[in-house]
Design a protein around this motif. Structure first.
Motif, PDB file in Angstrom:
ATOM      1  N   GLU A 100      63.916 -30.863  15.640  1.00 47.31           N
ATOM      2  CA  GLU A 100      64.755 -31.481  16.665  1.00 47.31           C
ATOM      3  C   GLU A 100      64.012 -31.612  17.993  1.00 47.31           C
ATOM      4  OE1 GLU A 100      68.128 -28.911  16.717  1.00 47.31           O
ATOM      5  OE2 GLU A 100      68.799 -29.526  14.712  1.00 47.31           O
ATOM      6  N   ALA A 101      63.104 -30.656  18.259  1.00 43.82           N
ATOM      7  CA  ALA A 101      62.361 -30.660  19.523  1.00 43.82           C
ATOM      8  C   ALA A 101      61.056 -31.433  19.440  1.00 43.82           C
ATOM      9  CB  ALA A 101      62.076 -29.219  19.951  1.00 43.82           C
ATOM     10  N   GLY A 102      60.746 -31.990  18.258  1.00 40.18           N
ATOM     11  CA  GLY A 102      59.510 -32.742  18.086  1.00 40.18           C
ATOM     12  C   GLY A 102      58.270 -31.861  18.042  1.00 40.18           C
ATOM     13  N   ILE A 103      58.457 -30.609  17.641  1.00 44.75           N
ATOM     14  CA  ILE A 103      57.341 -29.663  17.552  1.00 44.75           C
ATOM     15  C   ILE A 103      56.873 -29.604  16.104  1.00 44.75           C
ATOM     16  CG2 ILE A 103      56.649 -27.244  17.826  1.00 44.75           C
ATOM     17  CD1 ILE A 103      58.886 -27.036  19.962  1.00 44.75           C
ATOM     18  N   PRO A 104      55.605 -29.862  15.818  1.00 38.75           N
ATOM     19  CA  PRO A 104      55.114 -29.766  14.432  1.00 38.75           C
ATOM     20  C   PRO A 104      55.341 -28.363  13.865  1.00 38.75           C
ATOM     21  CG  PRO A 104      53.496 -30.852  15.836  1.00 38.75           C
ATOM     22  CD  PRO A 104      54.541 -30.294  16.761  1.00 38.75           C
ATOM     23  N   PHE A 105      55.869 -28.318  12.655  1.00 40.67           N
ATOM     24  CA  PHE A 105      56.148 -27.055  11.971  1.00 40.67           C
ATOM     25  C   PHE A 105      55.391 -27.061  10.654  1.00 40.67           C
ATOM     26  CE2 PHE A 105      58.463 -24.244   9.142  1.00 40.67           C
ATOM     27  CZ  PHE A 105      58.809 -23.165   9.938  1.00 40.67           C
ATOM     28  N   HIS A 106      54.416 -26.169  10.515  1.00 39.24           N
ATOM     29  CA  HIS A 106      53.556 -26.151   9.340  1.00 39.24           C
ATOM     30  C   HIS A 106      53.812 -24.887   8.515  1.00 39.24           C
ATOM     31  CE1 HIS A 106      51.311 -29.504  10.985  1.00 39.24           C
ATOM     32  NE2 HIS A 106      51.094 -28.826  12.094  1.00 39.24           N
ATOM     33  N   GLU A 107      54.235 -25.094   7.262  1.00 37.37           N
ATOM     34  CA  GLU A 107      54.323 -23.961   6.335  1.00 37.37           C
ATOM     35  C   GLU A 107      52.914 -23.729   5.786  1.00 37.37           C
ATOM     36  OE1 GLU A 107      58.374 -23.170   4.311  1.00 37.37           O
ATOM     37  OE2 GLU A 107      57.851 -25.255   3.883  1.00 37.37           O
ATOM     38  N   GLU A 108      52.157 -23.020   6.568  1.00 41.65           N
ATOM     39  CA  GLU A 108      50.737 -22.818   6.269  1.00 41.65           C
ATOM     40  C   GLU A 108      50.362 -21.398   6.701  1.00 41.65           C
ATOM     41  OE1 GLU A 108      46.628 -24.495   8.196  1.00 41.65           O
ATOM     42  OE2 GLU A 108      48.225 -25.958   7.783  1.00 41.65           O
ATOM     43  N   ALA A 109      49.885 -20.607   5.764  1.00 44.75           N
ATOM     44  CA  ALA A 109      49.545 -19.219   6.090  1.00 44.75           C
ATOM     45  C   ALA A 109      48.407 -19.155   7.097  1.00 44.75           C
ATOM     46  CB  ALA A 109      49.170 -18.461   4.819  1.00 44.75           C
TER      47      ALA A 109
END
Length: 299
Positions: free
Chosen positions: A219-228
């Protein structure tokens, strides 16, 4: 922490003083059960659907039959708050085990599950949320099926105790340097304006607040990476934070005695805290930012 008098069981509501189980109880003897902790704000559940869904997934994963349907569970949990006339901030702890039977590793036949759920007061950790917390790092020695919210928490307990003995809030767990989660929370790294966290595999608990963080970031336009990420990455992090139902969104400002960036909570962590409070319906006068004008309108 004050526990309220009425407890939900597998059949009825009872006074907590009436709640007794035989000593041959599979949760006690084998950790043969699952649990959930559901946050309550101003007498209203937060993320109850996510918690109930996860409870049923965990139960199915260990072949445990829940005594109620999901619909009944929602109704009974609501009634639990009403029966206790609970209108404050707190939590509901809910546990289901495979029941009471003579001790044997094999599942007992013809034995029903034991269930109990109770309400207790839990105040928000506002000072820690404002100022941030210190953590240590510890090897992750848990079993491989951490996505199941089971009662087998001894490695978590030992890691948390090690952190407590070092005056730290949490222990960040890692497998050969790859960060998984914390002893009782999910953990996130912020670098160059993006959020990183371990993928939702069998090796971590798929946190209910974790799912909301992903939505808040989108919603905030922040990249979210499911990456260890790795322990070494934490040394170069712009921000670190953790989440859980009772810790909410907690800034990490120190790891193993070393400050994270400049040693203060960062802007993206603040944005996630603001989004959490809005999502949970926290009133302005109870906000983390109520007495913190410098962070009141983070953008």
């Amino acid at each position: 922490m004050s526990i309220k008098p009425y407890v939900l069981t597998e059949t009825e509501y009872v006074n907590q003083e009436e709640l007794t189980y035989p000593f041959e109880e599979r949760g006690l003897q084998f950790g043969d059960g699952v649990y959930e902790v559901i946050r309550v704000y101003h007498g209203e559940y937060y993320l109850i659907e996510e918690h109930v869904e996860r409870l049923f997934r965990s139960a199915a994963a260990i072949k445990l039959e829940v005594p109620y349907t999901k619909e009944d569970m929602y109704k009974r949990l609501e009634q639990l708050l009403q029966l206790n006339a609970f209108t404050g901030d707190g939590k509901v702890y809910l546990q289901i085990t495979r029941g009471s039977a003579p001790r044997d590793h094999a599942f007992p036949k013809g034995v029903g599950a034991n269930l109990y759920a109770y309400v207790s007061d839990v105040q928000r950790k506002l000072d820690l949320m404002k100022d941030g917390i210190s953590t240590i790092t510890e090897p992750d020695v848990r079993w491989d099926l951490c996505y199941i919210k089971s009662l087998n928490l001894l490695p978590n307990v030992m890691a948390k105790q090690t952190a407590t003995e070092q005056n730290c809030f949490e222990a960040v767990l890692h497998k050969d340097g790859k960060v998984t989660e914390c002893s009782s929370s999910n953990v996130y790294l912020v670098k160059d304006g993006a959020i990183y966290t371990h993928p939702a595999t069998k090796n971590i608990l798929h946190g209910c607040v974790r799912m909301r963080i992903e939505a808040f970031a989108k919603e905030a336009g922040i990249p979210f990476h499911e990456e260890a990420f790795h322990l070494d990455d934490m040394n170069e992090a712009d921000e670190l934070f953790l989440t859980s139902s009772t810790a909410e969104v907690m800034p990490i400002v120190n790891v193993d005695g070393k400050a994270v960036a400049n040693g203060t909570p960062g802007n993206i962590t603040r944005l996630m805290q603001q989004a959490y409070e809005k999502d949970a319906g926290i009133p302005e006068n109870a906000s983390i930012f109520a007495d913190c004008t410098e962070n009141k309108s983070v953008s």
